[in-house]
Design a protein around this motif. Structure first.
Motif, PDB file in Angstrom:
ATOM      1  N   THR A 143       0.861  -1.130   0.082  1.00  0.00           N
ATOM      2  CA  THR A 143       0.124   0.106   0.082  1.00  0.00           C
ATOM      3  C   THR A 143       0.963   1.118  -0.162  1.00  0.00           C
ATOM      4  O   THR A 143       1.814   1.287   0.488  1.00  0.00           O
ATOM      5  N   LEU A 144       0.070   2.294  -0.563  1.00  0.00           N
ATOM      6  CA  LEU A 144       0.940   3.475  -0.330  1.00  0.00           C
ATOM      7  C   LEU A 144      -0.110   4.498   0.154  1.00  0.00           C
ATOM      8  O   LEU A 144      -1.438   4.167   0.438  1.00  0.00           O
ATOM      9  N   TRP A 145       0.229   5.605   0.617  1.00  0.00           N
ATOM     10  CA  TRP A 145      -0.603   6.735   0.923  1.00  0.00           C
ATOM     11  C   TRP A 145      -1.149   7.480  -0.199  1.00  0.00           C
ATOM     12  O   TRP A 145      -0.854   7.401  -1.162  1.00  0.00           O
ATOM     13  N   THR A 146      -2.721   7.974   0.282  1.00  0.00           N
ATOM     14  CA  THR A 146      -3.216   8.881  -0.703  1.00  0.00           C
ATOM     15  C   THR A 146      -3.495  10.303  -0.138  1.00  0.00           C
ATOM     16  O   THR A 146      -3.764  11.121  -0.855  1.00  0.00           O
ATOM     17  N   LEU A 147      -2.962  10.494   0.873  1.00  0.00           N
ATOM     18  CA  LEU A 147      -2.923  11.788   1.746  1.00  0.00           C
ATOM     19  C   LEU A 147      -1.609  11.880   2.428  1.00  0.00           C
ATOM     20  O   LEU A 147      -1.677  11.423   3.565  1.00  0.00           O
ATOM     21  N   ASP A 148      -1.043  12.943   2.199  1.00  0.00           N
ATOM     22  CA  ASP A 148       0.304  13.285   2.717  1.00  0.00           C
ATOM     23  C   ASP A 148       0.131  14.398   3.625  1.00  0.00           C
ATOM     24  O   ASP A 148      -0.188  15.548   3.413  1.00  0.00           O
ATOM     25  N   SER A 149       0.364  14.224   5.160  1.00  0.00           N
ATOM     26  CA  SER A 149      -0.035  15.292   5.837  1.00  0.00           C
ATOM     27  C   SER A 149       1.380  16.343   5.820  1.00  0.00           C
ATOM     28  O   SER A 149       1.183  17.318   6.359  1.00  0.00           O
ATOM     29  N   GLN A 150       2.294  16.058   5.195  1.00  0.00           N
ATOM     30  CA  GLN A 150       3.483  16.636   5.087  1.00  0.00           C
ATOM     31  C   GLN A 150       4.278  16.691   6.673  1.00  0.00           C
ATOM     32  O   GLN A 150       4.962  17.640   6.903  1.00  0.00           O
ATOM     33  N   ASP A 151       3.809  15.883   7.510  1.00  0.00           N
ATOM     34  CA  ASP A 151       4.666  16.002   8.913  1.00  0.00           C
ATOM     35  C   ASP A 151       6.066  15.568   8.682  1.00  0.00           C
ATOM     36  O   ASP A 151       6.734  15.675   9.920  1.00  0.00           O
ATOM     37  N   TRP A 152       6.541  15.043   7.787  1.00  0.00           N
ATOM     38  CA  TRP A 152       8.045  14.551   7.734  1.00  0.00           C
ATOM     39  C   TRP A 152       9.018  15.739   7.470  1.00  0.00           C
ATOM     40  O   TRP A 152      10.049  15.638   7.623  1.00  0.00           O
ATOM     41  N   LYS A 153       8.153  16.994   7.152  1.00  0.00           N
ATOM     42  CA  LYS A 153       9.019  18.351   6.697  1.00  0.00           C
ATOM     43  C   LYS A 153       9.326  18.740   8.299  1.00  0.00           C
ATOM     44  O   LYS A 153       8.091  19.095   9.001  1.00  0.00           O
ATOM     45  N   GLU A 154      10.348  18.984   8.730  1.00  0.00           N
ATOM     46  CA  GLU A 154      10.797  19.555   9.973  1.00  0.00           C
ATOM     47  C   GLU A 154       9.804  21.000  10.401  1.00  0.00           C
ATOM     48  O   GLU A 154       9.504  21.331  11.290  1.00  0.00           O
ATOM     49  N   GLU A 155       9.854  21.779   9.244  1.00  0.00           N
ATOM     50  CA  GLU A 155       9.301  22.977   9.356  1.00  0.00           C
ATOM     51  C   GLU A 155       7.607  22.964   9.549  1.00  0.00           C
ATOM     52  O   GLU A 155       6.896  23.944   9.548  1.00  0.00           O
ATOM     53  N   THR A 156       7.082  21.650   9.135  1.00  0.00           N
ATOM     54  CA  THR A 156       5.565  21.692   9.212  1.00  0.00           C
ATOM     55  C   THR A 156       4.999  21.867  10.883  1.00  0.00           C
ATOM     56  O   THR A 156       5.636  20.897  11.472  1.00  0.00           O
ATOM     57  N   THR A 157       4.505  22.661  11.139  1.00  0.00           N
ATOM     58  CA  THR A 157       3.893  22.781  12.527  1.00  0.00           C
ATOM     59  C   THR A 157       2.693  21.895  12.761  1.00  0.00           C
ATOM     60  O   THR A 157       2.179  21.375  11.669  1.00  0.00           O
ATOM     61  N   MET A 158       2.492  21.510  14.195  1.00  0.00           N
ATOM     62  CA  MET A 158       1.268  21.035  14.528  1.00  0.00           C
ATOM     63  C   MET A 158       0.117  21.531  13.823  1.00  0.00           C
ATOM     64  O   MET A 158      -0.734  20.503  13.355  1.00  0.00           O
TER      65      MET A 158
END
Length: 171
Positions: free
Chosen positions: A105-120
């Protein structure tokens, strides 16, 4: 919250939700009890490779080693064989798929939480502004995601979106 696997995990039972955690094999050492507890709490554990390499750069033998080592570590922690695999970075060539004896499986929606600059707050918005029923949401083990997740779950439940494991989703 419970400390483990590099972050604090929320109490999913509190929200009556289960999910699938794709585990990076080399990170299991020292976290076996937590992995076992996750499995016992009816979360699904999936394979996410051992060292998190880009599979486009690997030989078939290297790919199999990555999967086998993680399977072994997960089985030692849970006592169970696992059926799901999600490749690091979402990279898996079509000819590589045929040799992997797992549901992929792969994801269909990326939260972008892997980017250090992405805030909560951005993690929350990235998920809740774009989700649809049946999405596989990419979330990572970090403190910002752990902080955003309770609000994401509450918003999902308010919208009638049910969090579930991959096996439940893909029935």
């Amino acid at each position: 919250m419970q400390q483990g696997y590099g972050i604090n995990f929320i109490d999913f039972k509190k929200y009556s939700v289960a999910g699938t955690f794709f585990i990076w094999g080399e990170k299991i050492k020292g976290q076996e009890l937590l992995i076992a507890k996750m499995d016992q709490a009816e979360h699904e554990i999936g394979n996410h490779s051992f060292t998190h390499p880009d599979f486009k750069q690997l030989t078939e033998k290297d790919i199999q080693r990555e999967i086998d080592e993680t399977d072994k570590a997960i089985q030692q922690a849970t006592g169970k064989q696992k059926i799901w695999f999600s490749p690091p970075f979402g990279h898996l060539l079509e000819n590589q798929r045929k040799n992997i004896d797992k549901k992929i499986t792969l994801w269909t929606l990326d939260s972008q939480d892997w980017k250090e600059e992405t805030t909560m707050e951005e993690i929350y918005r990235n998920v809740t502004k774009h989700w649809q029923h049946g999405d596989v949401i990419l979330l990572h083990c970090n403190e910002r995601t752990a902080q955003a997740l309770p609000d994401i779950i509450k918003a999902m439940q308010k919208e009638g979106i049910e969090g579930c494991t991959m096996s439940t989703l893909k029935k």
